[in-house]
Write a protein that holds these residues in place. Structure first.
Motif, PDB file in Angstrom:
ATOM      1  N   VAL A  27      -4.123  54.607  38.357  1.00  0.00           N
ATOM      2  CA  VAL A  27      -3.103  54.336  37.590  1.00  0.00           C
ATOM      3  C   VAL A  27      -3.401  54.772  36.215  1.00  0.00           C
ATOM      4  O   VAL A  27      -2.323  54.933  35.482  1.00  0.00           O
ATOM      5  N   GLY A  28      -4.370  55.303  36.086  1.00  0.00           N
ATOM      6  CA  GLY A  28      -4.865  56.153  34.581  1.00  0.00           C
ATOM      7  C   GLY A  28      -5.248  55.092  33.635  1.00  0.00           C
ATOM      8  O   GLY A  28      -5.217  53.793  34.255  1.00  0.00           O
ATOM      9  N   THR A  29      -5.836  55.460  32.450  1.00  0.00           N
ATOM     10  CA  THR A  29      -6.275  54.508  31.646  1.00  0.00           C
ATOM     11  C   THR A  29      -5.364  54.633  30.410  1.00  0.00           C
ATOM     12  O   THR A  29      -4.807  55.547  30.086  1.00  0.00           O
ATOM     13  N   PRO A  30      -5.383  53.371  29.322  1.00  0.00           N
ATOM     14  CA  PRO A  30      -5.777  52.222  29.854  1.00  0.00           C
ATOM     15  C   PRO A  30      -5.030  51.210  30.613  1.00  0.00           C
ATOM     16  O   PRO A  30      -3.867  51.558  30.770  1.00  0.00           O
ATOM     17  N   PHE A  31      -5.757  50.572  31.452  1.00  0.00           N
ATOM     18  CA  PHE A  31      -5.082  49.480  32.081  1.00  0.00           C
ATOM     19  C   PHE A  31      -5.654  48.062  32.322  1.00  0.00           C
ATOM     20  O   PHE A  31      -7.188  47.916  31.804  1.00  0.00           O
ATOM     21  N   TYR A  32      -5.084  47.159  32.698  1.00  0.00           N
ATOM     22  CA  TYR A  32      -5.937  45.652  32.607  1.00  0.00           C
ATOM     23  C   TYR A  32      -5.934  45.566  34.170  1.00  0.00           C
ATOM     24  O   TYR A  32      -4.840  46.023  35.035  1.00  0.00           O
ATOM     25  N   CYS A  33      -6.992  44.823  34.450  1.00  0.00           N
ATOM     26  CA  CYS A  33      -7.020  44.545  35.886  1.00  0.00           C
ATOM     27  C   CYS A  33      -7.607  42.910  35.910  1.00  0.00           C
ATOM     28  O   CYS A  33      -8.376  42.530  35.232  1.00  0.00           O
ATOM     29  N   TYR A  34      -6.823  42.107  36.831  1.00  0.00           N
ATOM     30  CA  TYR A  34      -7.144  40.783  37.083  1.00  0.00           C
ATOM     31  C   TYR A  34      -7.358  40.512  38.360  1.00  0.00           C
ATOM     32  O   TYR A  34      -7.036  41.020  39.629  1.00  0.00           O
ATOM     33  N   SER A  35      -8.668  39.724  38.598  1.00  0.00           N
ATOM     34  CA  SER A  35      -8.951  39.063  40.093  1.00  0.00           C
ATOM     35  C   SER A  35      -8.281  37.895  40.325  1.00  0.00           C
ATOM     36  O   SER A  35      -8.504  36.785  39.784  1.00  0.00           O
ATOM     37  N   ALA A  36      -7.557  38.021  41.302  1.00  0.00           N
ATOM     38  CA  ALA A  36      -6.917  36.878  42.010  1.00  0.00           C
ATOM     39  C   ALA A  36      -7.983  35.877  42.557  1.00  0.00           C
ATOM     40  O   ALA A  36      -7.779  34.704  42.402  1.00  0.00           O
ATOM     41  N   ASP A  37      -9.038  36.473  42.947  1.00  0.00           N
ATOM     42  CA  ASP A  37     -10.146  35.391  43.186  1.00  0.00           C
ATOM     43  C   ASP A  37     -10.689  34.735  42.125  1.00  0.00           C
ATOM     44  O   ASP A  37     -10.718  33.496  42.262  1.00  0.00           O
ATOM     45  N   ALA A  38     -10.790  35.134  41.239  1.00  0.00           N
ATOM     46  CA  ALA A  38     -11.264  34.545  39.806  1.00  0.00           C
ATOM     47  C   ALA A  38      -9.966  33.359  39.285  1.00  0.00           C
ATOM     48  O   ALA A  38     -10.476  32.350  39.022  1.00  0.00           O
ATOM     49  N   LEU A  39      -8.794  34.125  39.346  1.00  0.00           N
ATOM     50  CA  LEU A  39      -7.637  32.986  38.982  1.00  0.00           C
ATOM     51  C   LEU A  39      -7.753  31.814  40.071  1.00  0.00           C
ATOM     52  O   LEU A  39      -7.605  30.631  39.503  1.00  0.00           O
ATOM     53  N   GLU A  40      -8.026  31.958  41.351  1.00  0.00           N
ATOM     54  CA  GLU A  40      -7.989  30.934  42.346  1.00  0.00           C
ATOM     55  C   GLU A  40      -9.137  29.987  41.980  1.00  0.00           C
ATOM     56  O   GLU A  40      -8.976  28.750  42.243  1.00  0.00           O
ATOM     57  N   HIS A  41     -10.253  30.657  41.999  1.00  0.00           N
ATOM     58  CA  HIS A  41     -11.493  29.908  41.427  1.00  0.00           C
ATOM     59  C   HIS A  41     -11.147  28.820  40.465  1.00  0.00           C
ATOM     60  O   HIS A  41     -11.413  27.582  40.546  1.00  0.00           O
ATOM     61  N   GLY A  42     -10.850  29.463  39.193  1.00  0.00           N
ATOM     62  CA  GLY A  42     -10.471  28.717  38.177  1.00  0.00           C
ATOM     63  C   GLY A  42      -9.482  27.462  38.337  1.00  0.00           C
ATOM     64  O   GLY A  42      -9.772  26.348  37.920  1.00  0.00           O
ATOM     65  N   TYR A  43      -8.163  27.786  38.969  1.00  0.00           N
ATOM     66  CA  TYR A  43      -7.427  26.724  39.299  1.00  0.00           C
ATOM     67  C   TYR A  43      -8.090  25.657  40.049  1.00  0.00           C
ATOM     68  O   TYR A  43      -7.848  24.405  39.737  1.00  0.00           O
ATOM     69  N   ARG A  44      -8.322  26.001  41.138  1.00  0.00           N
ATOM     70  CA  ARG A  44      -9.298  25.125  42.088  1.00  0.00           C
ATOM     71  C   ARG A  44     -10.013  24.201  41.667  1.00  0.00           C
ATOM     72  O   ARG A  44     -10.166  22.989  41.839  1.00  0.00           O
ATOM     73  N   HIS A  45     -11.251  24.812  40.730  1.00  0.00           N
ATOM     74  CA  HIS A  45     -12.022  23.868  40.045  1.00  0.00           C
ATOM     75  C   HIS A  45     -11.377  23.092  38.968  1.00  0.00           C
ATOM     76  O   HIS A  45     -12.036  21.942  39.265  1.00  0.00           O
TER      77      HIS A  45
END
Ligand code: LLP
Length: 450
Positions: A27-45
């Motif tokens: 995708v080239g730089t700069p870019f943002y990257c989000y981890s859905a696994d981290a999002l889900e962990h945060g919400y679930r916790h």
């Protein structure tokens, strides 16, 4: 930085199981990257910590309003805290049910109030008696009833950065507690309105539980008093603000630390509302997304100005304004793991924008960095892309989401046609004769005439 969701594998920084250098190539730089696994962990916790309580978790969209992020939380049952018609539309479009949406903000317009009413949201968090009157008029005119919580200013100092504190009496937020009380005691029936709740939000990036306890105790005392006087309240909205760790331990302590903070917060809430007949609303933003994202950038130039070394990267304050605006500290790590024992030397990491405040870090000890290297700014899932602009006519960066070993571009890089194409030439310019007054041209004309 390494954590459960951002870690080096074979010397390459990964988000979930995806190598960030491979994404940079794609995708080239700069870019943002989000981890859905981290999002889900945060919400679930967070949800687990509150389990058993009659609570609605309304994710504060302002922290990160990409549709894929909202959709990830919506799929887990989250509601939304919105502060504009734009956010309301985003929440609905991402699948958040209207009955889980709270609409906050000190300056809602008549059109925004009407949009919330038409959608049938859970509650308006009203921040002034003038707003209350306007909402009453609009709801009455539409033959409907608005559910309302009064946002009370508890006059508590959250002990956070001055620019993100909201609970003190000298900020623009909320209604003075005594004024709210007197009003509710004197006005039992307001046309078009059902005042069902009280709300507070004392600030953001709180790392201490004590200011919360104080604010919630004040809110609960008011709730009890008003209920005893016959005001039909049934809901308390405790706002957001739980802080995250911006400094990451070698093995990702920040995830464990955030979890521990959430657990302590939830236990405090549990103790306070025990014996209380009440529904609860929470509005976490940063907590759920902050450490789930990174901003990846490439080093353009390395230059030594006297004793100071500058690392000039291709991301700038228009992509990530937090360091310029709040003196925020974001960890900076190379995508290629530094050699063990590599010497660190202090460098300034800066962007290309023509402002000296376009500086991400000053005198930061970093391992050797060369032109062309890729770097990641950590903890940039919250208040980062959403605060981006096109200043210096720089394109908005793309956003990528990863989950396990899969990745998806969830917002493409803006293109120049889109950026320039939003402007319009006024008629007089479009019709104007071609008159070139530049000095060169003038000189040319004179010569030609002679
Ligand atoms: N509820 C209300 C009424 C709020 O004003 C906010 C944030 C939240 C919830 C979510 O707060 P959180 O859980 O994310 O702390 N741009 C700043 C932060 C501004 C926060 C504004 N209000 C930053 O980059 O630090």
């Amino acid at each position: 930085m390494t954590s459960r969701y951002f870690s080096y594998r074979d010397g390459r920084l990964h988000a979930s199981e995806v190598a960030l250098d491979a994404l940079a190539a794609e995708v080239g730089t700069p870019f943002y990257c989000y981890s859905a696994d981290a999002l889900e962990h945060g919400y679930r916790h967070f949800a687990a910590a509150l389990s058993g309580l009659p609570a609605t978790i309304c994710y504060a969209l302002k922290a990160n309003s990409n549709q894929a992020v909202i959709g990830t939380f919506a799929a887990l049952g989250a509601g939304a805290d919105v502060v504009s018609e734009g956010e309301l539309r985003r929440a609905l479009a991402a699948g958040v049910p209207a009955h889980k949406i709270v609409f906050a903000g000190v300056g809602k317009t008549a059109a925004e109030l009407a949009a919330g009413l038409d959608a049938g949201i859970l509650q308006f968090n009203v921040e002034s008696l003038s707003e209350l009157r306007l909402l009453s008029q609009i709801a009455t005119a539409r033959g409907t009833t608005a559910a309302v919580a009064l946002r009370v200013n508890p006059d508590v100092d959250a002990g956070t950065h001055a620019k993100i504190t909201t609970g003190r009496a000298d900020t623009k937020f909320g209604i003075d507690a005594k004024e709210a009380r007197d009003f509710l005691l004197a006005n039992r029936d307001i046309p078009g309105l059902r005042v069902e709740g009280l709300a507070v939000h004392i600030g953001s990036q709180l790392t201490d539980i004590a200011p919360y306890r104080l604010a919630f105790e004040r809110l609960i005392a008011l709730y009890r008093e008003l209920r005893a006087a016959g005001v039909a309240l049934r809901r308390l909205d405790f706002g957001g603000g739980i802080g995250i760790s911006y400094e990451h331990g070698p093995t990702g302590e920040e995830v464990a630390e955030a979890d521990a903070r959430v657990t302590a917060y939830a236990e405090m809430v549990r103790a306070l509302v025990k014996d209380l007949d009440v529904e609860l609303v929470f509005e976490p933003g940063r907590l759920l997304v902050g450490n789930a994202g990174v901003l990846v950038t490439r080093v353009l130039y390395v230059k030594d100005n006297g004793p100071r070394r500058f690392i000039i990267v291709d991301a700038a304050m228009n992509d990530l304004i937090r360091p310029s605006l709040y003196d925020a500290w974001h960890e900076i790590v190379p995508l290629k793991a530094a050699a063990p024992g590599a010497e660190r030397r202090p460098v300034d990491v800066v962007g290309p924008v023509c402002e000296s405040t376009d500086t991400f870090a000053r005198q930061r000890p970093l391992p050797p960095i060369a032109e062309g290297d890729l770097l990641a700014f950590s903890s940039t899932g919250a208040y980062s892309f959403v605060m981006a602009s096109t200043y210096n006519s720089r394109l908005l960066a793309p956003e990528v989401m990863v989950r396990g070993d899969r990745s998806a571009v969830v917002r493409a890089r803006m293109d120049y046609e889109t950026m320039i194409g939003q402007d319009r030439m006024p008629d007089w310019l479009a019709a104007a004769p071609d008159e070139d007054l530049s000095p060169n041209r003038q000189a040319g004309k004179t010569r030609g005439a002679a």
